[in-house]
Each structure stands twice: as C-alpha cells, then as structure tokens.
Write an enzyme that holds these catalytic residues in place. Sequence first.
Site, short mmCIF file in Angstrom:
data_model
loop_
_atom_site.label_atom_id
_atom_site.label_comp_id
_atom_site.label_asym_id
_atom_site.label_seq_id
_atom_site.Cartn_x
_atom_site.Cartn_y
_atom_site.Cartn_z
CG HIS A 199 -2.03 -1.08 1.03
ND1 HIS A 199 -3.32 -0.84 0.63
CD2 HIS A 199 -1.94 -2.42 1.18
CE1 HIS A 199 -3.98 -1.98 0.56
NE2 HIS A 199 -3.17 -2.96 0.88
CE1 TYR A 252 1.77 -5.28 8.58
CE2 TYR A 252 0.41 -3.37 8.95
CZ TYR A 252 0.59 -4.62 8.40
OH TYR A 252 -0.42 -5.20 7.68
#
Length: 333
Positions: A54, A324
């Site tokens: 993304h 992440y």
Amino acid sequence: MKLRPVALAVMAGAVAAALGATSPAFAADPPAPDEIVDAFEAVLGPVRTHRPSHAKGTCAAGHFVATPDGTRLSVAPTFSGQRVTATIRFGVGVGNPNGADTTRTTRGLAIRFETPAGDIWDMANISAPIFGNPTPRVMVDGLLARRPDPATGQPNAERVAAFVAANPSTTYQGRWLAQNNPPASWATTPYWGVNAFRFKGQDGQVRHARWVFEPRAGTLRLTEEQMRTLPANFLADELRTRLGRGPVEFDMVLQFPGPGDDLVNPTVAWPDDRPRTTVGRLTVTEVAPGPGGACDPISFLQLDQGPGVEFSDDPTLHARTGSYAVSLSRRLQ
Ligand code: HEM
C-alpha cells in the site's frame, strides 16, 4: 499512559525485537520481522521513503463511536461509546507510490483510534474479504519467488509457477479480485479486517470475530471502461469532492464464526450467513489537501487491544505488528 505517534515510532524497534520469532502462536518456522521486510525489498529494492505494501495513500481523519452492542461485546477503550479520534490512511495496494488507482488490487483503510484518555489502537483493513497468504512463511516464500532475476530484471516465470502450484491458496485473493473490480471511490467499498480476533465482552465471555467496515454510501465498483480511462490519481480527488458534500461513514460490523470455520487462515472467508452485529460507526470528516499529513510518519502497527480485542492464533496476524514496526524503522532511518 498517553502514547503519541512519535513515542510509538521510537518503540518500533523494540516492538519488532520483542515480537521476533518467539510467540507460541506462530506457525512452524516463522519468519522474523526483518526477514519479512527483507523479502519485500528483494522484490521492490530498498524501500526507505514509502510503505512496501500500500505504497500509495492519502491521509484523512475523523472519529469513531461504538454502538451499545459494541460496548457490550468489547471491554476495550475504543468501544466505550465515547467519541474516539481516528487518524486514517486510505491506500492503494501497490508497491510503487505512483501506481495507478485503477490497478486490480486491494484498497486499504488503516485507522489509528485514540481515546480521550490516550489509549491507542491501530488496524489496517483491505477491500477484499480474504488475504493472499495463509501463513507468513508462505508470504516470504512467495515474495522471494517473485524477486527479479538479475539477468532479465523480471521474475523467473518457472520459479513463480512452481511456487503457485505448491501454494494454491495464494491464488484465492487474486481470483476474488478478478471477479470484483476495484472500487469507484475509497468511500464505496467494504474494508475487511480479514484476521480473526478475540473479543472480550462486558459479560466476561470471549468470542472470536472478524470485522468489516461497511460503506454507508453502498458498494460501487469501477466499470471496465473506467478502469481503462480514469486518471491514475482519481481516488484522492474523488474523496475531496465527496467530503465537500458531507462526511463519509462506515459501519463496523463483527462477523462471528460457525462450527468448523477456520480461525487461523485468512485466505478462507467465513460463510455470509454467519451472525453479524454492528459495533460502531467510523465517520471520515477530513482529507489531506495533498501528499503527506498526519498518517505519513506513523505505521498502523496492527495492535492487540487486550483484554477487549486480543489477537487470535492466526500466524499472519502475529507477523504483522513486528514487520510493520521494522518497515517504519527503515523509513525513519
Ligand atoms: C503475513 C501477514 C502480513 C505481513 C507480513 C504484512 C506486512 C506488511 C508490511 C511490512 C506493511 C508496511 C507497513 C508500514 O511500512 O507501515 C504492510 C502494510 C499494510 N498491510 Fe500488511 N501484512 C500482512 C497481513 C495483512 C493483512 C491480513 C491485511 C489485511 C487486513 C493487511 C493490510 C495492510 C494494509 C492496508 C497496509 C497499509 C497500511 C497503511 O496504509 O499504512 N496486511 N503490511
């Protein structure tokens, strides 16, 4: 304690180390967070200025209010029924920040909830009901199978074919995306959390659930012609125009599993007839006027909000927070 985004960023390295390969819920031979981000970089090259997944996105903001059912079903602070601020990133599932908004991939809805008392809860959702990988190890293997061959600059087709033949469930999400065109607006698609979580209610009961953010504007997808003709960056402009007319709303809905439903494999959706309960409403009120904004320097770490919303044993869920955090650490270097 009130955790500010900067504090969370500083914590990122520590979180990544702590979440290494030691969680009992990890599948056999789990990849460490660094190994996961290395695999993304094997395909994309070094990623230091944007997210490896993304990569393209637009910051937005709003708030969330739980319904009485939400307060009943979760003791987590986000579901108290008070207004909770929401820092939002709408994303496009591409590895290149200049990718086209018409690409046949998922769109993202990442949210950081922050209660008036400073409790933070992060999540990142996609516009498909299933994920493309059954375990983090398969995800890493799939990325490495697609790394470009130095001689050609292209992935080795035989290696990719062998990987896909050995891991058929990695094709399920692609099949769904082939049958469901990308959304016409970030406001006109459901966004699924995909992984199962454990919700602890006011009655002390713990219930497995998956969530979906249902668009109050309804679901509207691009036509084949729009996919050919719309400009590469139409989504952010469309959202700005739409918000000029009023807020964009999503209902957060929990879906509960039936007997035999898979709690640990996000490539498999639960049947549509499973019981559902609306637990809150997300209201988007602002969108950044251009690139950057409050969502940019943070990562939506996919946090366990125990005891009200705890991780299930799904290994792909456990692989998220640490990777992440490593990804964010590399961006901050
Ligand atoms: C093995 C499991 C997974 C791994 C290893 C993984 C890895 C990653 C990484 C490294 C990032 C970049 C984060 C950053 O730099 O801030 C990312 C972003 C993202 N992932 Fe995952 N992911 C996994 C599963 C999922 C699932 C199941 C979903 C869908 C619910 C998902 C949705 C997203 C979204 C929407 C973003 C972009 C977030 C944003 O806009 O900041 N991921 N993922």
